[in-house]
Design an enzyme around this catalytic site. Structure first.
Site, PDB file in Angstrom:
ATOM      1  N   SER A 112       0.571  -0.559  -0.137  1.00  0.00           N
ATOM      2  CA  SER A 112       0.092   0.189   0.276  1.00  0.00           C
ATOM      3  C   SER A 112       0.872   1.205  -0.259  1.00  0.00           C
ATOM      4  CB  SER A 112      -0.837  -0.042   1.247  1.00  0.00           C
ATOM      5  OG  SER A 112      -1.655   1.315   1.312  1.00  0.00           O
ATOM      6  N   TYR A 128      -2.070  -0.699  10.259  1.00  0.00           N
ATOM      7  CA  TYR A 128      -2.040  -0.817   8.715  1.00  0.00           C
ATOM      8  C   TYR A 128      -1.166  -0.959   8.115  1.00  0.00           C
ATOM      9  CZ  TYR A 128      -4.215  -0.838   4.410  1.00  0.00           C
ATOM     10  OH  TYR A 128      -4.239  -1.760   3.350  1.00  0.00           O
TER      11      TYR A 128
END
Ligand code: NDP
Length: 253
Positions: free
Chosen positions: A148, A161
């Protein structure tokens, strides 16, 4: 868009029940690859396998939980029984939970680390021997990790995350040093805002609304946009590694 060079490849896609994984599986199958579809929701996988078959492709639905070693081992056995060794692995299953570090949500932190980092490594452990064997026979072999933009860019309340994705990006870099000399490509893809189910798992209403606001203001990619980048990367000649792709909506910086 399909990629003819993928005809005859044998792929595993984790997190194929929805979003980027589903779109990637559809693209690989439409390009002529056989695709093993891994995720926890059997019904979704069966539906996707049926759609691929109806379109003339080949797919196998395999229920697997990447946080469970036995489940991953059973899934790998099922894939090998049906298809033999694989030559393309898309490590895509992931979960994103938002919380302030001061909330101390150890449960959510553990779930993200176990899915996004250890889960990815369980898949590496199960399928890298196949990739090495395929490359050793002169065939194209790919490990694609879906990380990501959060691996590089920090977002308040997404610390864990982001840390899981930074770990995955780091693993991709490091694994390249181990697998590259054996002609296994390691491709790390870092998407930005993509319109999928991912953000629906956030259980904090305020943070969920904040994220919806960002999506509304900036816009988002479709899963197919990310799948296309993956398809492009893995269809290059085997000596070419598009090793790192950051793909963002144009308005996201
Ligand atoms: P989705 O929620 O649509 O997809 C996640 C997939 O992972 C689902 O198919 C889910 O299926 C599967 N999954 C979750 N937990 C497990 C598990 N324990 N074992 C096996 N499969 C699991 O979201 P995306 O498509 O967006 O996410 C795909 C990847 O893309 C993730 O790694 C995410 O971090 C990354 N990403 C997404 C971005 C975005 O904005 N959407 C941006 C950057 C990266 P099931 O529940 O059936 O198991």
């Amino acid at each position: 868009m399909t990629y003819n060079a993928l005809a005859g490849r044998t792929a595993v896609v984790t997190g194929a029940a929805s979003g980027i994984g589903e779109a990637t599986a559809l693209l690989l199958a439409a390009s002529g690859a056989r695709v093993a579809l891994l995720a926890r929701r059997a019904e979704r996988l069966q539906e996707l396998a049926g759609k691929i078959a109806a379109d003339g492709g080949q797919a196998l639905a395999v229920v697997a939980d990447v946080t469970d070693e036995e489940s991953v081992a059973a899934a790998a056995a099922r894939v090998h029984e049906a298809y033999g060794p694989v030559d393309l692995v898309v490590n895509n299953a992931g979960v994103m939970l938002a919380n302030a570090v001061s909330d101390g949500r150890l449960d959510e932190w553990q779930r993200m680390i176990d899915t996004n980092v250890t889960g990815a490594m369980r898949i590496v452990r199960a399928f890298v021997p196949d990739l090495l064997a395929a490359a050793g026979q002169g065939r194209t072999a790919d490990l694609v990790n879906v990380s990501s933009i959060g691996a590089h860019q920090t977002f308040p309340n997404y610390a864990v995350y982001g840390a899981t994705k930074a770990a995955l990006t780091y693993l991709s870099q490091s694994l390249r040093g181990e697998l590259g000399p054996h002609d296994v490509r390691v491709v790390n893809v870092e998407p930005g805002f993509t319109d999928t189910e991912l953000r629906g798992h956030i259980d904090n209403t305020e943070l969920s609304e904040e994220l919806e606001g960002w999506f509304g203001a900036i816009g988002s990619l479709a899963s197919e946009d990310v799948a296309d980048v993956i398809g492009y990367a893995v269809s290059r000649a085997r000596h070419v590694n598009l090793r790192q792709a950051i793909v963002l909506p144009t308005r996201q910086s």
